[in-house]
Write a protein that holds these residues in place. Structure first.
Motif, PDB file in Angstrom:
ATOM      1  N   GLU A  44       0.845  -1.201   0.000  1.00  0.00           N
ATOM      2  CA  GLU A  44       0.000   0.000   0.000  1.00  0.00           C
ATOM      3  C   GLU A  44       0.877   1.246   0.000  1.00  0.00           C
ATOM      4  O   GLU A  44       1.647   1.471   0.914  1.00  0.00           O
ATOM      5  N   LYS A  46      -0.580   4.380  -1.121  1.00  0.00           N
ATOM      6  CA  LYS A  46      -1.464   5.532  -1.240  1.00  0.00           C
ATOM      7  C   LYS A  46      -1.257   6.556  -0.120  1.00  0.00           C
ATOM      8  O   LYS A  46      -1.209   7.756  -0.380  1.00  0.00           O
ATOM      9  N   ALA A  47      -1.111   6.112   1.120  1.00  0.00           N
ATOM     10  CA  ALA A  47      -0.956   7.040   2.244  1.00  0.00           C
ATOM     11  C   ALA A  47       0.313   7.875   2.086  1.00  0.00           C
ATOM     12  O   ALA A  47       0.301   9.095   2.295  1.00  0.00           O
ATOM     13  N   TYR A  48       1.419   7.234   1.713  1.00  0.00           N
ATOM     14  CA  TYR A  48       2.667   7.963   1.524  1.00  0.00           C
ATOM     15  C   TYR A  48       2.559   8.913   0.337  1.00  0.00           C
ATOM     16  O   TYR A  48       2.952  10.079   0.427  1.00  0.00           O
ATOM     17  N   GLU A  49       2.022   8.430  -0.771  1.00  0.00           N
ATOM     18  CA  GLU A  49       1.897   9.278  -1.956  1.00  0.00           C
ATOM     19  C   GLU A  49       1.005  10.472  -1.697  1.00  0.00           C
ATOM     20  O   GLU A  49       1.275  11.573  -2.174  1.00  0.00           O
ATOM     21  N   GLN A  50      -0.049  10.276  -0.945  1.00  0.00           N
ATOM     22  CA  GLN A  50      -0.970  11.375  -0.654  1.00  0.00           C
ATOM     23  C   GLN A  50      -0.235  12.480   0.107  1.00  0.00           C
ATOM     24  O   GLN A  50      -0.335  13.653  -0.253  1.00  0.00           O
ATOM     25  N   ALA A  51       0.516  12.116   1.144  1.00  0.00           N
ATOM     26  CA  ALA A  51       1.271  13.109   1.909  1.00  0.00           C
ATOM     27  C   ALA A  51       2.359  13.743   1.035  1.00  0.00           C
ATOM     28  O   ALA A  51       2.559  14.962   1.057  1.00  0.00           O
ATOM     29  N   TYR A  52       3.044  12.936   0.255  1.00  0.00           N
ATOM     30  CA  TYR A  52       4.127  13.421  -0.590  1.00  0.00           C
ATOM     31  C   TYR A  52       3.619  14.433  -1.619  1.00  0.00           C
ATOM     32  O   TYR A  52       4.177  15.527  -1.765  1.00  0.00           O
ATOM     33  N   PHE A  53       2.563  14.088  -2.332  1.00  0.00           N
ATOM     34  CA  PHE A  53       2.053  14.988  -3.362  1.00  0.00           C
ATOM     35  C   PHE A  53       1.365  16.212  -2.766  1.00  0.00           C
ATOM     36  O   PHE A  53       1.382  17.293  -3.368  1.00  0.00           O
ATOM     37  N   ASP A  54       0.779  16.071  -1.579  1.00  0.00           N
ATOM     38  CA  ASP A  54       0.207  17.235  -0.896  1.00  0.00           C
ATOM     39  C   ASP A  54       1.325  18.221  -0.571  1.00  0.00           C
ATOM     40  O   ASP A  54       1.196  19.424  -0.794  1.00  0.00           O
TER      41      ASP A  54
END
Length: 88
Positions: A44, A46-54
């Motif tokens: 998974e 998604k959680a890391y990517e969400q924070a990274y792209f935010d």
């Protein structure tokens, strides 16, 4: 930034400016090792990517605000994002 004042970009500019204003008031999302490791353990990401792209989006929006408005608070926030938070 005169090119941003073109009529066809008015909505985009308004949205980016509002996003930057919110970014100045909210803490940066954390990029913890736990989130990074989650991909290795579960697949998974998604959680890391969400924070990274935010974080990247906030950096871009605050940079635009600092350049366009010459606001000291936006420039200071940008400096902190680049030097302290390490958004990359």
């Amino acid at each position: 930034m005169e090119k941003l004042s073109r009529p066809e970009l008015a909505t985009l500019y308004t949205d980016l400016k509002a996003y930057a204003e919110r970014a100045l008031k909210e803490p940066m999302p954390s990029l913890s090792f736990r989130l990074y490791r989650q991909f290795s353990e579960t697949g998974e990401r998604k959680a890391y990517e969400q924070a990274y792209f935010d974080r990247r989006g906030r950096l871009a929006a605050v940079a635009m605000l600092a350049l366009d408005s010459a606001r000291p608070d936006a420039l200071q926030a940008l400096e902190e994002m680049l030097c302290v938070e390490r958004v990359w």
